[in-house]
Design a protein around this motif. Sequence first.
Motif, PDB file in Angstrom:
ATOM      1  N   GLU A  24      -2.694  -0.081  -1.504  1.00 33.82           N
ATOM      2  CA  GLU A  24      -2.024  -1.119  -0.737  1.00 33.82           C
ATOM      3  C   GLU A  24      -1.739  -0.651   0.689  1.00 33.82           C
ATOM      4  O   GLU A  24      -1.435   0.520   0.926  1.00 33.82           O
ATOM      5  CB  GLU A  24      -0.695  -1.495  -1.393  1.00 33.82           C
ATOM      6  N   GLN A  26       0.481  -0.140   3.869  1.00 38.22           N
ATOM      7  CA  GLN A  26       1.904   0.151   4.034  1.00 38.22           C
ATOM      8  C   GLN A  26       2.553  -0.907   4.924  1.00 38.22           C
ATOM      9  O   GLN A  26       2.118  -1.142   6.052  1.00 38.22           O
ATOM     10  CB  GLN A  26       2.089   1.531   4.656  1.00 38.22           C
ATOM     11  N   ARG A  33       3.137   3.149  -1.337  1.00 38.85           N
ATOM     12  CA  ARG A  33       1.930   2.359  -1.595  1.00 38.85           C
ATOM     13  C   ARG A  33       1.437   2.573  -3.019  1.00 38.85           C
ATOM     14  O   ARG A  33       1.514   3.679  -3.561  1.00 38.85           O
ATOM     15  CB  ARG A  33       0.837   2.748  -0.608  1.00 38.85           C
TER      16      ARG A  33
END
Length: 276
Positions: A24, A26, A33
């Motif tokens: 993911e 940030q 993450r």
Amino acid sequence: MIESGTPRRLGLPASAARLRFDTELQEVGGGPRRRLLMLDDEPAFELSFYCGTCPFLFRRLEGAREKLSLEGVQERLTGALEVPDDGGVIDAFGTLLPQGEYLPLLLDVEPRLVVPGKEGDYFSGEQVTTWGVDQFWGLPEYPHTPYYRTFETAVDADAHLYEFVVPMVPPTWNERERVEEYVALMGRGTVPTAVAISTLDVCEPASGMPIDHYQHWGLTHFLLDGHHKLEAAATVGRPVRILSLLALGEGLAGADDCARLPALRARPRSARPSGT
């Protein structure tokens, strides 16, 4: 283990592959993450946190709602594959995978279906013994899916290998007639083959926090094909074969660890004594 192949370059560019590994982005002021297995650009599973000292994890997310069987190889997979380098099957499933290096492993397993929080659950059993419960929630990790336990063995005095088969959708979504068909086939001696994309995560708790300190090697097979086969095998206690495509470089394990897997997977099955 039946046999291991040699690493192969497989897959499509991430933008074209149905499955891919991702982290993911940030957000400003956001939390840590997540490592993810994506299906059709949606998060399907959260994976072990990349720090390496957090508990081993696979957690089903909203994007895991579809099986990935391929009609063109169904007849070939009804029986047992004999070699892991079956080009037709591997190349067919390679069209689903992200581009990368994969180690083919051909495994015989006798799966046991586990429900989180119930008997045999790794997350409320062996993992809690090492890491304790989640410090915020005060509960064990929760994978949000039933899963299959298939094998475990000692790596060395300070490490233990645990193997899991994780369905893309829960067994309650399976078609009952298909499960019964495989139950009947297995009763006549057929050993069908499932296909999975796999990862190896080596996780070890930070010094001073565990109850029982040792490394957990988590070998996780995410099912692409074989949901009905695994349930049927677990129901009647019969073996099923898995063609595992181990994604090299995508788990929390070094190249040397991955290279040890064929030999480790050929060892006798053994549970780790508690507190040793």
